[in-house]
Design a protein around this motif. Structure first.
Motif, PDB file in Angstrom:
ATOM      1  N   ALA A 165      27.280  -0.445 -31.631  1.00  0.00           N
ATOM      2  CA  ALA A 165      28.496  -1.247 -31.566  1.00  0.00           C
ATOM      3  C   ALA A 165      28.837  -1.572 -30.123  1.00  0.00           C
ATOM      4  CB  ALA A 165      29.666  -0.515 -32.205  1.00  0.00           C
ATOM      5  N   ILE A 166      29.515  -2.702 -29.964  1.00  0.00           N
ATOM      6  CA  ILE A 166      30.079  -3.108 -28.676  1.00  0.00           C
ATOM      7  C   ILE A 166      31.578  -3.266 -28.875  1.00  0.00           C
ATOM      8  CG2 ILE A 166      30.211  -4.884 -26.903  1.00  0.00           C
ATOM      9  CD1 ILE A 166      27.606  -3.591 -26.698  1.00  0.00           C
ATOM     10  N   GLY A 167      32.339  -2.691 -27.970  1.00  0.00           N
ATOM     11  CA  GLY A 167      33.791  -2.793 -28.040  1.00  0.00           C
ATOM     12  C   GLY A 167      34.376  -3.424 -26.802  1.00  0.00           C
ATOM     13  N   TRP A 168      35.505  -4.088 -26.975  1.00  0.00           N
ATOM     14  CA  TRP A 168      36.304  -4.583 -25.862  1.00  0.00           C
ATOM     15  C   TRP A 168      37.567  -3.743 -25.774  1.00  0.00           C
ATOM     16  CZ3 TRP A 168      34.993  -7.936 -22.125  1.00  0.00           C
ATOM     17  CH2 TRP A 168      33.916  -8.804 -22.351  1.00  0.00           C
ATOM     18  N   PHE A 169      37.851  -3.286 -24.590  1.00  0.00           N
ATOM     19  CA  PHE A 169      39.044  -2.507 -24.297  1.00  0.00           C
ATOM     20  C   PHE A 169      39.768  -3.180 -23.133  1.00  0.00           C
ATOM     21  CE2 PHE A 169      37.953   1.338 -26.732  1.00  0.00           C
ATOM     22  CZ  PHE A 169      36.599   1.127 -26.957  1.00  0.00           C
ATOM     23  N   ARG A 170      41.024  -2.869 -22.957  1.00  0.00           N
ATOM     24  CA  ARG A 170      41.763  -3.404 -21.819  1.00  0.00           C
ATOM     25  C   ARG A 170      42.708  -2.343 -21.276  1.00  0.00           C
ATOM     26  NH1 ARG A 170      45.613  -7.944 -24.821  1.00  0.00           N
ATOM     27  NH2 ARG A 170      47.050  -6.468 -25.859  1.00  0.00           N
ATOM     28  N   GLN A 171      43.022  -2.492 -20.005  1.00  0.00           N
ATOM     29  CA  GLN A 171      43.972  -1.589 -19.368  1.00  0.00           C
ATOM     30  C   GLN A 171      44.862  -2.393 -18.436  1.00  0.00           C
ATOM     31  OE1 GLN A 171      42.280   1.893 -17.482  1.00  0.00           O
ATOM     32  NE2 GLN A 171      44.223   2.971 -17.682  1.00  0.00           N
ATOM     33  N   ALA A 172      46.133  -2.402 -18.753  1.00  0.00           N
ATOM     34  CA  ALA A 172      47.116  -3.082 -17.918  1.00  0.00           C
ATOM     35  C   ALA A 172      47.644  -2.108 -16.872  1.00  0.00           C
ATOM     36  CB  ALA A 172      48.262  -3.593 -18.789  1.00  0.00           C
ATOM     37  N   VAL A 205      42.802  -5.571 -17.099  1.00  0.00           N
ATOM     38  CA  VAL A 205      41.359  -5.543 -16.865  1.00  0.00           C
ATOM     39  C   VAL A 205      40.694  -5.296 -18.221  1.00  0.00           C
ATOM     40  CG1 VAL A 205      39.443  -4.425 -15.684  1.00  0.00           C
ATOM     41  CG2 VAL A 205      41.640  -4.708 -14.516  1.00  0.00           C
ATOM     42  N   TYR A 206      39.761  -6.160 -18.560  1.00  0.00           N
ATOM     43  CA  TYR A 206      39.057  -6.057 -19.836  1.00  0.00           C
ATOM     44  C   TYR A 206      37.668  -5.472 -19.607  1.00  0.00           C
ATOM     45  CZ  TYR A 206      42.696  -8.636 -22.223  1.00  0.00           C
ATOM     46  OH  TYR A 206      43.900  -9.010 -22.778  1.00  0.00           O
ATOM     47  N   TYR A 207      37.360  -4.443 -20.374  1.00  0.00           N
ATOM     48  CA  TYR A 207      36.081  -3.741 -20.284  1.00  0.00           C
ATOM     49  C   TYR A 207      35.317  -3.882 -21.595  1.00  0.00           C
ATOM     50  CZ  TYR A 207      38.504  -1.208 -16.508  1.00  0.00           C
ATOM     51  OH  TYR A 207      39.208  -0.874 -15.379  1.00  0.00           O
ATOM     52  N   CYS A 208      34.003  -3.960 -21.504  1.00  0.00           N
ATOM     53  CA  CYS A 208      33.199  -3.796 -22.703  1.00  0.00           C
ATOM     54  C   CYS A 208      32.477  -2.454 -22.623  1.00  0.00           C
ATOM     55  CB  CYS A 208      32.213  -4.944 -22.912  1.00  0.00           C
ATOM     56  SG  CYS A 208      30.925  -5.127 -21.681  1.00  0.00           S
ATOM     57  N   ALA A 209      32.213  -1.899 -23.784  1.00  0.00           N
ATOM     58  CA  ALA A 209      31.573  -0.597 -23.885  1.00  0.00           C
ATOM     59  C   ALA A 209      30.591  -0.617 -25.042  1.00  0.00           C
ATOM     60  CB  ALA A 209      32.620   0.494 -24.083  1.00  0.00           C
ATOM     61  N   ALA A 210      29.602   0.265 -24.988  1.00  0.00           N
ATOM     62  CA  ALA A 210      28.544   0.257 -25.998  1.00  0.00           C
ATOM     63  C   ALA A 210      28.182   1.650 -26.458  1.00  0.00           C
ATOM     64  CB  ALA A 210      27.303  -0.439 -25.438  1.00  0.00           C
ATOM     65  N   ASP A 211      27.849   1.705 -27.735  1.00  0.00           N
ATOM     66  CA  ASP A 211      27.172   2.864 -28.289  1.00  0.00           C
ATOM     67  C   ASP A 211      25.912   2.323 -28.958  1.00  0.00           C
ATOM     68  OD1 ASP A 211      26.354   4.886 -30.322  1.00  0.00           O
ATOM     69  OD2 ASP A 211      28.110   5.938 -29.586  1.00  0.00           O
ATOM     70  N   LEU A 212      24.783   2.936 -28.689  1.00  0.00           N
ATOM     71  CA  LEU A 212      23.519   2.380 -29.150  1.00  0.00           C
ATOM     72  C   LEU A 212      23.151   2.786 -30.574  1.00  0.00           C
ATOM     73  CD1 LEU A 212      21.315   2.734 -25.946  1.00  0.00           C
ATOM     74  CD2 LEU A 212      23.015   1.000 -26.559  1.00  0.00           C
ATOM     75  N   ALA A 213      23.879   3.739 -31.120  1.00  0.00           N
ATOM     76  CA  ALA A 213      23.494   4.246 -32.433  1.00  0.00           C
ATOM     77  C   ALA A 213      24.626   4.197 -33.450  1.00  0.00           C
ATOM     78  CB  ALA A 213      22.967   5.682 -32.298  1.00  0.00           C
ATOM     79  N   THR A 214      25.831   4.499 -33.029  1.00  0.00           N
ATOM     80  CA  THR A 214      26.961   4.588 -33.942  1.00  0.00           C
ATOM     81  C   THR A 214      27.624   3.221 -34.077  1.00  0.00           C
ATOM     82  OG1 THR A 214      27.336   6.874 -33.266  1.00  0.00           O
ATOM     83  CG2 THR A 214      29.146   5.726 -34.400  1.00  0.00           C
ATOM     84  N   PRO A 215      27.760   2.696 -35.277  1.00  0.00           N
ATOM     85  CA  PRO A 215      28.351   1.350 -35.442  1.00  0.00           C
ATOM     86  C   PRO A 215      29.873   1.361 -35.431  1.00  0.00           C
ATOM     87  CG  PRO A 215      27.670   2.185 -37.550  1.00  0.00           C
ATOM     88  CD  PRO A 215      27.249   3.227 -36.558  1.00  0.00           C
ATOM     89  N   CYS A 246      36.079  -4.832 -31.732  1.00  0.00           N
ATOM     90  CA  CYS A 246      34.814  -4.113 -31.865  1.00  0.00           C
ATOM     91  C   CYS A 246      33.911  -4.894 -32.805  1.00  0.00           C
ATOM     92  CB  CYS A 246      35.075  -2.712 -32.404  1.00  0.00           C
ATOM     93  SG  CYS A 246      33.603  -1.707 -32.664  1.00  0.00           S
ATOM     94  N   ILE A 247      32.612  -4.845 -32.535  1.00  0.00           N
ATOM     95  CA  ILE A 247      31.649  -5.470 -33.440  1.00  0.00           C
ATOM     96  C   ILE A 247      30.451  -4.549 -33.610  1.00  0.00           C
ATOM     97  CG2 ILE A 247      30.524  -6.775 -31.566  1.00  0.00           C
ATOM     98  CD1 ILE A 247      30.152  -9.054 -33.687  1.00  0.00           C
ATOM     99  N   SER A 248      30.064  -4.384 -34.865  1.00  0.00           N
ATOM    100  CA  SER A 248      28.820  -3.680 -35.145  1.00  0.00           C
ATOM    101  C   SER A 248      27.675  -4.641 -34.859  1.00  0.00           C
ATOM    102  CB  SER A 248      28.780  -3.249 -36.612  1.00  0.00           C
ATOM    103  OG  SER A 248      27.457  -2.895 -36.982  1.00  0.00           O
ATOM    104  N   THR A 249      26.770  -4.224 -33.996  1.00  0.00           N
ATOM    105  CA  THR A 249      25.697  -5.137 -33.604  1.00  0.00           C
ATOM    106  C   THR A 249      24.581  -5.203 -34.630  1.00  0.00           C
ATOM    107  OG1 THR A 249      24.820  -3.350 -32.233  1.00  0.00           O
ATOM    108  CG2 THR A 249      26.150  -5.028 -31.146  1.00  0.00           C
ATOM    109  N   SER A 250      24.654  -4.386 -35.656  1.00  0.00           N
ATOM    110  CA  SER A 250      23.632  -4.451 -36.706  1.00  0.00           C
ATOM    111  C   SER A 250      24.048  -5.382 -37.839  1.00  0.00           C
ATOM    112  CB  SER A 250      23.347  -3.054 -37.242  1.00  0.00           C
ATOM    113  OG  SER A 250      24.538  -2.463 -37.730  1.00  0.00           O
ATOM    114  N   ASP A 251      25.315  -5.259 -38.301  1.00  0.00           N
ATOM    115  CA  ASP A 251      25.714  -6.084 -39.446  1.00  0.00           C
ATOM    116  C   ASP A 251      26.866  -7.034 -39.139  1.00  0.00           C
ATOM    117  OD1 ASP A 251      27.567  -3.492 -41.295  1.00  0.00           O
ATOM    118  OD2 ASP A 251      27.976  -4.497 -39.405  1.00  0.00           O
ATOM    119  N   GLY A 252      27.389  -7.005 -37.912  1.00  0.00           N
ATOM    120  CA  GLY A 252      28.417  -7.960 -37.519  1.00  0.00           C
ATOM    121  C   GLY A 252      29.820  -7.622 -37.976  1.00  0.00           C
TER     122      GLY A 252
END
Length: 122
Positions: A33-40, A93-103, A50-56
């Motif tokens: 999964a890839i997620g977008w987070f933000r911190q003001a 500030v917008y950040y993206c983050a990833a987990d390679l296995a957990t959706p 958040c989006i699961s990169t396997s099934d969308g």
């Protein structure tokens, strides 16, 4: 080397739009999964989308639901966050983050970019 690089931030007027990009290198967006987070300023980090990169499968926080759309281009190894009807309270500030296995997206995701600043102001 695994890397996430955000881009697309900037200054926009209230009601405007931005399309943020999260380009991944060193791994492919075909699982996890890839997620977008933000911190003001002065606030805690907040999960945005958040989006699961396997099934969308997608998720949106209540604060952006109906105004944002997350999408992925696996061929370009990139995830996008289209943000519309922007409000001053979207400034962060917008950040993206990833987990390679957990959706799923969560604050302790192992890989993070350095962020891109979004400022919504007239």
């Amino acid at each position: 080397q695994l890397q996430l690089v955000e881009s697309g931030g900037g200054l926009v007027q209230p009601g405007g739009s931005l399309n943020l990009s999260c380009a991944a290198s060193g791994f492919s967006l075909d699982s996890g999964a890839i997620g977008w987070f933000r911190q003001a300023p002065g606030k805690e980090r907040e999960g945005v989308s958040c989006i699961s990169t396997s099934d969308g499968t997608t998720y949106y926080s209540d604060s952006v639901k109906g105004r944002c759309a997350i999408s992925r281009d696996n061929a370009k190894n990139t995830v996008y966050l289209q943000m519309n009807s922007l409000k001053p309270e979207d400034t962060a500030v917008y950040y993206c983050a990833a987990d390679l296995a957990t959706p799923l997206c969560y604050y302790g995701m192992p890989y993070w970019g350095k962020g891109t600043l979004v400022t919504v102001s007239s």
